[in-house]
Design a protein around this motif. Structure first.
Motif, PDB file in Angstrom:
ATOM      1  N   MET A 141       0.811  -1.194   0.000  1.00  0.00           N
ATOM      2  CA  MET A 141       0.000   0.000   0.000  1.00  0.00           C
ATOM      3  C   MET A 141       0.860   1.267   0.000  1.00  0.00           C
ATOM      4  O   MET A 141       0.495   2.220  -0.638  1.00  0.00           O
ATOM      5  N   ALA A 142       1.954   1.248   0.718  1.00  0.00           N
ATOM      6  CA  ALA A 142       2.813   2.427   0.780  1.00  0.00           C
ATOM      7  C   ALA A 142       3.457   2.712  -0.568  1.00  0.00           C
ATOM      8  O   ALA A 142       3.817   3.835  -0.855  1.00  0.00           O
ATOM      9  N   GLU A 143       3.580   1.679  -1.394  1.00  0.00           N
ATOM     10  CA  GLU A 143       4.207   1.852  -2.696  1.00  0.00           C
ATOM     11  C   GLU A 143       3.316   2.647  -3.648  1.00  0.00           C
ATOM     12  O   GLU A 143       3.805   3.440  -4.444  1.00  0.00           O
ATOM     13  N   ALA A 144       2.024   2.467  -3.606  1.00  0.00           N
ATOM     14  CA  ALA A 144       1.110   3.170  -4.504  1.00  0.00           C
ATOM     15  C   ALA A 144       1.170   4.679  -4.290  1.00  0.00           C
ATOM     16  O   ALA A 144       1.341   5.421  -5.254  1.00  0.00           O
ATOM     17  N   PRO A 145       1.057   5.186  -3.052  1.00  0.00           N
ATOM     18  CA  PRO A 145       1.162   6.637  -2.873  1.00  0.00           C
ATOM     19  C   PRO A 145       2.539   7.157  -3.269  1.00  0.00           C
ATOM     20  O   PRO A 145       2.656   8.250  -3.812  1.00  0.00           O
ATOM     21  N   LEU A 146       3.576   6.363  -3.040  1.00  0.00           N
ATOM     22  CA  LEU A 146       4.926   6.787  -3.411  1.00  0.00           C
ATOM     23  C   LEU A 146       5.042   6.907  -4.929  1.00  0.00           C
ATOM     24  O   LEU A 146       5.552   7.906  -5.441  1.00  0.00           O
ATOM     25  N   SER A 147       4.554   5.922  -5.654  1.00  0.00           N
ATOM     26  CA  SER A 147       4.645   5.992  -7.116  1.00  0.00           C
ATOM     27  C   SER A 147       3.768   7.117  -7.661  1.00  0.00           C
ATOM     28  O   SER A 147       4.133   7.771  -8.648  1.00  0.00           O
ATOM     29  N   GLU A 148       2.632   7.365  -7.022  1.00  0.00           N
ATOM     30  CA  GLU A 148       1.798   8.494  -7.432  1.00  0.00           C
ATOM     31  C   GLU A 148       2.516   9.812  -7.185  1.00  0.00           C
ATOM     32  O   GLU A 148       2.461  10.729  -8.008  1.00  0.00           O
ATOM     33  N   SER A 149       3.197   9.895  -6.063  1.00  0.00           N
ATOM     34  CA  SER A 149       3.949  11.112  -5.743  1.00  0.00           C
ATOM     35  C   SER A 149       5.078  11.328  -6.752  1.00  0.00           C
ATOM     36  O   SER A 149       5.299  12.446  -7.219  1.00  0.00           O
ATOM     37  N   VAL A 150       5.774  10.264  -7.073  1.00  0.00           N
ATOM     38  CA  VAL A 150       6.851  10.368  -8.052  1.00  0.00           C
ATOM     39  C   VAL A 150       6.286  10.785  -9.408  1.00  0.00           C
ATOM     40  O   VAL A 150       6.853  11.639 -10.096  1.00  0.00           O
ATOM     41  N   ALA A 151       5.169  10.225  -9.793  1.00  0.00           N
ATOM     42  CA  ALA A 151       4.534  10.590 -11.069  1.00  0.00           C
ATOM     43  C   ALA A 151       4.135  12.061 -11.071  1.00  0.00           C
ATOM     44  O   ALA A 151       4.324  12.767 -12.077  1.00  0.00           O
ATOM     45  N   ARG A 152       3.593  12.546  -9.969  1.00  0.00           N
ATOM     46  CA  ARG A 152       3.217  13.968  -9.875  1.00  0.00           C
ATOM     47  C   ARG A 152       4.443  14.863  -9.983  1.00  0.00           C
ATOM     48  O   ARG A 152       4.423  15.900 -10.645  1.00  0.00           O
ATOM     49  N   ILE A 153       5.526  14.459  -9.328  1.00  0.00           N
ATOM     50  CA  ILE A 153       6.771  15.233  -9.390  1.00  0.00           C
ATOM     51  C   ILE A 153       7.298  15.258 -10.822  1.00  0.00           C
ATOM     52  O   ILE A 153       7.722  16.307 -11.315  1.00  0.00           O
ATOM     53  N   GLU A 154       7.257  14.118 -11.490  1.00  0.00           N
ATOM     54  CA  GLU A 154       7.725  14.071 -12.879  1.00  0.00           C
ATOM     55  C   GLU A 154       6.883  14.963 -13.780  1.00  0.00           C
ATOM     56  O   GLU A 154       7.415  15.663 -14.642  1.00  0.00           O
ATOM     57  N   ARG A 155       5.574  14.951 -13.593  1.00  0.00           N
ATOM     58  CA  ARG A 155       4.708  15.830 -14.396  1.00  0.00           C
ATOM     59  C   ARG A 155       5.006  17.304 -14.102  1.00  0.00           C
ATOM     60  O   ARG A 155       5.038  18.138 -15.011  1.00  0.00           O
ATOM     61  N   ALA A 156       5.250  17.598 -12.832  1.00  0.00           N
ATOM     62  CA  ALA A 156       5.584  18.981 -12.462  1.00  0.00           C
ATOM     63  C   ALA A 156       6.899  19.401 -13.109  1.00  0.00           C
ATOM     64  O   ALA A 156       7.016  20.528 -13.618  1.00  0.00           O
ATOM     65  N   LEU A 157       7.871  18.514 -13.122  1.00  0.00           N
ATOM     66  CA  LEU A 157       9.146  18.826 -13.766  1.00  0.00           C
ATOM     67  C   LEU A 157       8.966  19.054 -15.263  1.00  0.00           C
ATOM     68  O   LEU A 157       9.587  19.953 -15.843  1.00  0.00           O
ATOM     69  N   GLN A 158       8.116  18.280 -15.887  1.00  0.00           N
ATOM     70  CA  GLN A 158       7.852  18.471 -17.316  1.00  0.00           C
ATOM     71  C   GLN A 158       7.237  19.845 -17.572  1.00  0.00           C
ATOM     72  O   GLN A 158       7.598  20.533 -18.534  1.00  0.00           O
ATOM     73  N   ARG A 159       6.311  20.239 -16.698  1.00  0.00           N
ATOM     74  CA  ARG A 159       5.695  21.569 -16.856  1.00  0.00           C
ATOM     75  C   ARG A 159       6.730  22.669 -16.649  1.00  0.00           C
ATOM     76  O   ARG A 159       6.751  23.666 -17.389  1.00  0.00           O
ATOM     77  N   ILE A 160       7.601  22.490 -15.663  1.00  0.00           N
ATOM     78  CA  ILE A 160       8.645  23.490 -15.395  1.00  0.00           C
ATOM     79  C   ILE A 160       9.596  23.587 -16.581  1.00  0.00           C
ATOM     80  O   ILE A 160       9.957  24.690 -17.020  1.00  0.00           O
ATOM     81  N   GLU A 161      10.003  22.441 -17.120  1.00  0.00           N
ATOM     82  CA  GLU A 161      10.908  22.441 -18.268  1.00  0.00           C
ATOM     83  C   GLU A 161      10.252  23.091 -19.485  1.00  0.00           C
ATOM     84  O   GLU A 161      10.897  23.848 -20.220  1.00  0.00           O
ATOM     85  N   ALA A 162       8.988  22.822 -19.705  1.00  0.00           N
ATOM     86  CA  ALA A 162       8.276  23.428 -20.831  1.00  0.00           C
ATOM     87  C   ALA A 162       8.190  24.941 -20.658  1.00  0.00           C
ATOM     88  O   ALA A 162       8.396  25.706 -21.610  1.00  0.00           O
TER      89      ALA A 162
END
Length: 66
Positions: free
Chosen positions: A1-22
């Motif tokens: 269960m702890a892995e799902a929120p962690l992977s979601e958090s990582v995915a959100r961070i990656e999307r945020a980085l993509q927006r920042i880079e754009a």
């Protein structure tokens, strides 16, 4: 269960980085366009001043030339 929120958090961070880079890329493009417009405007102003200097020199033949 702890892995799902962690992977979601990582995915959100990656999307945020993509927006920042754009956004950074768009800003760099905007800055380059502004710099190009500045160079063109500076050239046009220098040409206009040179023309004015020439006209003034023709009207005032005793004026010192640069």
């Amino acid at each position: 269960m702890a892995e799902a929120p962690l992977s979601e958090s990582v995915a959100r961070i990656e999307r945020a980085l993509q927006r920042i880079e754009a956004a950074a890329a768009a800003r760099a493009f905007d800055n380059e366009q502004l710099a190009r417009r500045n160079r063109v405007l500076r050239t046009r102003i220098e040409e206009a001043i040179a023309s004015l200097d020439s006209l003034i020199a023709q009207e005032l033949p005793d004026a010192p030339s640069n």
